[in-house]
Scaffold this motif. Structure first.
Motif, PDB file in Angstrom:
ATOM      1  N   THR A 331       0.847  -1.191   0.000  1.00 42.38           N
ATOM      2  CA  THR A 331       0.000   0.000   0.000  1.00 42.38           C
ATOM      3  C   THR A 331       0.881   1.239   0.000  1.00 42.38           C
ATOM      4  O   THR A 331       2.087   1.166   0.242  1.00 42.38           O
ATOM      5  CB  THR A 331      -0.922   0.033   1.229  1.00 42.38           C
ATOM      6  N   PHE A 332       0.285   2.387  -0.269  1.00 45.62           N
ATOM      7  CA  PHE A 332       0.989   3.669  -0.188  1.00 45.62           C
ATOM      8  C   PHE A 332       0.042   4.693   0.419  1.00 45.62           C
ATOM      9  O   PHE A 332      -1.185   4.568   0.340  1.00 45.62           O
ATOM     10  CB  PHE A 332       1.494   4.126  -1.559  1.00 45.62           C
ATOM     11  N   GLU A 333       0.623   5.702   1.026  1.00 47.91           N
ATOM     12  CA  GLU A 333      -0.150   6.713   1.742  1.00 47.91           C
ATOM     13  C   GLU A 333      -0.722   7.740   0.772  1.00 47.91           C
ATOM     14  O   GLU A 333      -0.072   8.121  -0.202  1.00 47.91           O
ATOM     15  CB  GLU A 333       0.718   7.411   2.788  1.00 47.91           C
ATOM     16  N   VAL A 334      -1.930   8.184   1.068  1.00 44.32           N
ATOM     17  CA  VAL A 334      -2.603   9.223   0.289  1.00 44.32           C
ATOM     18  C   VAL A 334      -3.202  10.242   1.257  1.00 44.32           C
ATOM     19  O   VAL A 334      -3.502   9.906   2.412  1.00 44.32           O
ATOM     20  CB  VAL A 334      -3.720   8.615  -0.600  1.00 44.32           C
ATOM     21  N   PRO A 335      -3.370  11.488   0.838  1.00 42.30           N
ATOM     22  CA  PRO A 335      -3.994  12.484   1.725  1.00 42.30           C
ATOM     23  C   PRO A 335      -5.442  12.108   2.021  1.00 42.30           C
ATOM     24  O   PRO A 335      -6.262  11.976   1.123  1.00 42.30           O
ATOM     25  CB  PRO A 335      -3.902  13.778   0.916  1.00 42.30           C
ATOM     26  N   THR A 336      -5.731  11.933   3.300  1.00 41.47           N
ATOM     27  CA  THR A 336      -7.062  11.544   3.751  1.00 41.47           C
ATOM     28  C   THR A 336      -7.421  12.350   4.988  1.00 41.47           C
ATOM     29  O   THR A 336      -6.596  12.452   5.909  1.00 41.47           O
ATOM     30  CB  THR A 336      -7.122  10.036   4.074  1.00 41.47           C
ATOM     31  N   PRO A 337      -8.614  12.945   5.052  1.00 42.21           N
ATOM     32  CA  PRO A 337      -9.001  13.665   6.271  1.00 42.21           C
ATOM     33  C   PRO A 337      -9.016  12.734   7.472  1.00 42.21           C
ATOM     34  O   PRO A 337      -9.531  11.618   7.396  1.00 42.21           O
ATOM     35  CB  PRO A 337     -10.411  14.185   5.943  1.00 42.21           C
ATOM     36  N   PRO A 338      -8.447  13.180   8.607  1.00 46.63           N
ATOM     37  CA  PRO A 338      -8.416  12.302   9.793  1.00 46.63           C
ATOM     38  C   PRO A 338      -9.727  12.259  10.550  1.00 46.63           C
ATOM     39  O   PRO A 338      -9.803  11.612  11.594  1.00 46.63           O
ATOM     40  CB  PRO A 338      -7.312  12.933  10.648  1.00 46.63           C
ATOM     41  N   TYR A 339     -10.757  12.937  10.033  1.00 51.08           N
ATOM     42  CA  TYR A 339     -12.026  13.023  10.746  1.00 51.08           C
ATOM     43  C   TYR A 339     -12.965  11.913  10.286  1.00 51.08           C
ATOM     44  O   TYR A 339     -12.830  11.371   9.189  1.00 51.08           O
ATOM     45  CB  TYR A 339     -12.686  14.390  10.518  1.00 51.08           C
ATOM     46  N   SER A 340     -13.919  11.622  11.126  1.00 49.28           N
ATOM     47  CA  SER A 340     -14.942  10.650  10.778  1.00 49.28           C
ATOM     48  C   SER A 340     -15.958  11.269   9.816  1.00 49.28           C
ATOM     49  O   SER A 340     -15.990  12.492   9.624  1.00 49.28           O
ATOM     50  CB  SER A 340     -15.648  10.148  12.042  1.00 49.28           C
ATOM     51  N   VAL A 341     -16.766  10.428   9.226  1.00 55.68           N
ATOM     52  CA  VAL A 341     -17.795  10.917   8.302  1.00 55.68           C
ATOM     53  C   VAL A 341     -18.814  11.775   9.050  1.00 55.68           C
ATOM     54  O   VAL A 341     -19.305  12.779   8.522  1.00 55.68           O
ATOM     55  CB  VAL A 341     -18.480   9.720   7.609  1.00 55.68           C
ATOM     56  N   LYS A 342     -19.096  11.425  10.281  1.00 53.60           N
ATOM     57  CA  LYS A 342     -20.023  12.222  11.080  1.00 53.60           C
ATOM     58  C   LYS A 342     -19.475  13.616  11.321  1.00 53.60           C
ATOM     59  O   LYS A 342     -20.192  14.618  11.198  1.00 53.60           O
ATOM     60  CB  LYS A 342     -20.294  11.511  12.398  1.00 53.60           C
ATOM     61  N   GLU A 343     -18.187  13.703  11.677  1.00 52.79           N
ATOM     62  CA  GLU A 343     -17.594  15.016  11.904  1.00 52.79           C
ATOM     63  C   GLU A 343     -17.524  15.833  10.624  1.00 52.79           C
ATOM     64  O   GLU A 343     -17.741  17.054  10.651  1.00 52.79           O
ATOM     65  CB  GLU A 343     -16.190  14.830  12.480  1.00 52.79           C
ATOM     66  N   GLN A 344     -17.249  15.206   9.503  1.00 55.23           N
ATOM     67  CA  GLN A 344     -17.210  15.938   8.239  1.00 55.23           C
ATOM     68  C   GLN A 344     -18.578  16.479   7.863  1.00 55.23           C
ATOM     69  O   GLN A 344     -18.687  17.616   7.386  1.00 55.23           O
ATOM     70  CB  GLN A 344     -16.682  15.007   7.138  1.00 55.23           C
ATOM     71  N   GLU A 345     -19.637  15.702   8.077  1.00 56.19           N
ATOM     72  CA  GLU A 345     -20.978  16.198   7.776  1.00 56.19           C
ATOM     73  C   GLU A 345     -21.380  17.332   8.704  1.00 56.19           C
ATOM     74  O   GLU A 345     -22.034  18.286   8.276  1.00 56.19           O
ATOM     75  CB  GLU A 345     -21.980  15.047   7.878  1.00 56.19           C
ATOM     76  N   GLU A 346     -20.984  17.258   9.972  1.00 52.86           N
ATOM     77  CA  GLU A 346     -21.295  18.351  10.894  1.00 52.86           C
ATOM     78  C   GLU A 346     -20.572  19.633  10.504  1.00 52.86           C
ATOM     79  O   GLU A 346     -21.149  20.720  10.547  1.00 52.86           O
ATOM     80  CB  GLU A 346     -20.930  17.936  12.312  1.00 52.86           C
ATOM     81  N   LYS A 347     -19.312  19.526  10.112  1.00 58.58           N
ATOM     82  CA  LYS A 347     -18.572  20.715   9.681  1.00 58.58           C
ATOM     83  C   LYS A 347     -19.151  21.292   8.397  1.00 58.58           C
ATOM     84  O   LYS A 347     -19.209  22.510   8.226  1.00 58.58           O
ATOM     85  CB  LYS A 347     -17.105  20.357   9.481  1.00 58.58           C
ATOM     86  N   LEU A 348     -19.594  20.426   7.505  1.00 64.50           N
ATOM     87  CA  LEU A 348     -20.190  20.914   6.260  1.00 64.50           C
ATOM     88  C   LEU A 348     -21.497  21.634   6.510  1.00 64.50           C
ATOM     89  O   LEU A 348     -21.797  22.649   5.883  1.00 64.50           O
ATOM     90  CB  LEU A 348     -20.400  19.737   5.309  1.00 64.50           C
ATOM     91  N   SER A 349     -22.295  21.130   7.456  1.00 71.53           N
ATOM     92  CA  SER A 349     -23.561  21.788   7.766  1.00 71.53           C
ATOM     93  C   SER A 349     -23.350  23.120   8.476  1.00 71.53           C
ATOM     94  O   SER A 349     -24.100  24.066   8.270  1.00 71.53           O
ATOM     95  CB  SER A 349     -24.420  20.868   8.635  1.00 71.53           C
ATOM     96  N   LEU A 350     -22.309  23.220   9.303  1.00 71.54           N
ATOM     97  CA  LEU A 350     -22.032  24.481   9.989  1.00 71.54           C
ATOM     98  C   LEU A 350     -21.461  25.524   9.043  1.00 71.54           C
ATOM     99  O   LEU A 350     -21.707  26.718   9.209  1.00 71.54           O
ATOM    100  CB  LEU A 350     -21.055  24.243  11.141  1.00 71.54           C
TER     101      LEU A 350
END
Length: 480
Positions: A331-350
């Protein structure tokens, strides 16, 4: 590897199989080779059920026990049957009398137990050397001969059938089905996904191959009941048919993490403290034998890599596709947000400007008017300095029109009327802008607004419109 770095950049670091093997070991529910770590004890009277299904019990035994039972069964059967032939010869007195032309024994040339044993082996194996044979003057020997033939056929069918089924078990076909040593979590098509890889080492296909995933995790119910090994289904494409595999080349199985997924709240930080196990089950029909095969493996939380992706293993050669299994687990590393899907949806709604709850009791016209007010307030800061000064001293026509729309009459302007009123706002400095504003104001007062219901309400409030025109004339230059 150099081609991958040129394609994905030097910031991606490849991770080999050694990284996964260096992780700590813990008790598994299912081993990596598919064996389930479950032992049944204290069965009591239930152990008799194994004897009722003797054939399956023998097939499920290990090879060393099967071989031992195979040898013991034939050895004991041969010794017992040879003893019966020796007993008949002993009772008839054939062992102590000379076998000549005047004497007719039960079995010719049987003098002792070894000769009786050899006669049984020759008869059972249908060798028939011709030196030892049964005579017609021995009825008990004829009955024993028939019993020997029937019993030998049953024993041969039972033991040879068990050995054949055990050798042709599809479990060995599962040895040529590969799973990646680690699972990865990264983004695919803009969504966070849990992925692992599966491959088939043989050229023969797995017919109707289907894959399923189970999440094994302990939890406590709201009633206080503790479930140590609770099983939860992971969706790997049941609705879209992605779980039906055409397993010709290695495939990457994807579980999309949504609000219905058990990993909805899983983040890179919480992954370190979680304790779970993902059991993968691959089922299919072996093309050569037509038997159903099942291959299993599992991934613990230490074998799930956050922010990784599998290296490509397919390449196009001269007239065929080549699979490089040396990079199957890499495998190789790729840029990925360290947040959960729940946290990403909350930030998007705010972060959304219209994320505040809307009052359902308001009419559609009032909601449209509210949005237009936001647009007018944003455009006010963009006016020239002189016009901003005028608008700061006295209210502009759009503001008065909006205030009129929220009066007790509960009548609102249409969007087209508001756009006409917004045209009154000056767009440039100087006398030309003032003349243009007066001309547009007089044009609106002279028009017969007959295009909407709100236009008819403007005729009823004509004194207010006249007052607005007078106030506008007070702000005109001296020449006008």
């Amino acid at each position: 590897m150099s081609a991958v770095r040129r394609k994905f950049g030097d910031e991606y670091q490849a991770v080999g199989p050694a990284r996964c093997s260096a992780r700590r070991e813990r008790q598994r529910f299912v081993d990596k080779n598919g064996r389930c770590n479950v032992q049944h004890g204290n069965l009591g009277g239930e152990s008799s059920r194994y004897l009722s299904d003797l054939f399956t019990t023998l097939v499920d035994l290990k090879w060393r026990w099967n071989l031992l039972i195979f040898l013991l069964t034939y050895t004991v059967a041969w010794l017992v049957m040879a003893s019966m032939w020796w007993g008949i010869a002993y009772l008839r007195g054939d062992l102590h009398q000379a076998h000549d032309d005047t004497y007719s024994p039960c079995v010719a040339n049987v003098y002792n137990f070894p000769s009786a044993f050899l006669f049984f082996i020759e008869t059972e194996a249908t060798i028939g050397y011709g030196h030892r044979y049964i005579t017609e003057r021995c009825p008990e020997g004829i009955v024993l001969f028939l019993f020997q033939s029937l019993l030998g056929s049953v024993v041969d069918a039972f033991l040879i059938g068990c050995m054949f089924i055990k050798m042709s078990q599809p479990k060995k076909r599962a040895e040529t089905l590969m799973f990646s040593r680690a699972a990865v979590i990264s983004q695919r098509d803009g969504r966070l996904c849990l992925m692992f890889r599966v491959g088939n080492l043989r050229n023969s296909h797995m017919v109707s191959a289907q894959i399923r995933c189970k999440l094994i995790k302990s939890r406590q119910t709201p009633e206080g009941e503790f479930l140590p090994l609770d099983q939860c289904e992971l969706d790997v494409g049941f609705g879209t048919g992605a779980d039906q595999l055409f397993l010709v080349s290695p495939l990457t199985i994807c579980h999309e993490i949504t609000s219905e997924s058990p990993f909805f709240c899983l983040s890179q930080r919480s992954l370190r403290s979680e304790q779970f196990e993902i059991v993968v089950i691959l089922e299919g029909i072996v093309e050569t034998t037509g038997m159903t095969c099942q291959a299993r493996t599992s991934y613990t939380e230490d074998e799930v890599l956050w922010g990784h992706r599998f290296l490509p293993v397919m390449s196009l050669e001269n007239g065929f596709f080549r699979v490089d299994y040396s990079q199957f687990h890499a495998t190789f590393e790729v840029p990925t947000p360290p947040y959960s899907v729940k946290e990403q949806e909350e930030k998007l709604s705010l972060s959304s400007p219209f994320s505040s709850p809307v009052d359902n009791n308001k009419t559609r016209g009032e909601q449209v008017c509210l949005l237009d007010c936001v647009d007018i307030a944003g455009e006010k800061d963009k006016l020239p300095f002189k016009l901003q000064k005028i608008s700061s001293r006295k209210e502009s026509l759009p503001q008065r029109a909006l205030r009129m729309s929220s009066s007790n009459t509960e009548k609102t302007f249409s969007t087209g009327d508001l756009l006409k009123i917004q045209e009154i706002s000056p767009s440039s400095e100087g006398e030309d802008s003032d003349d243009r504003m007066q001309l547009k104001a007089s044009k609106i007062s002279a028009e017969a607004l007959t295009q909407s219901t709100s236009d008819l309400e403007l005729h009823k409030i004509s004194p207010s419109t006249g007052a607005l025109e007078v106030k506008l004339e007070d702000n005109l230059p001296a020449k006008l």
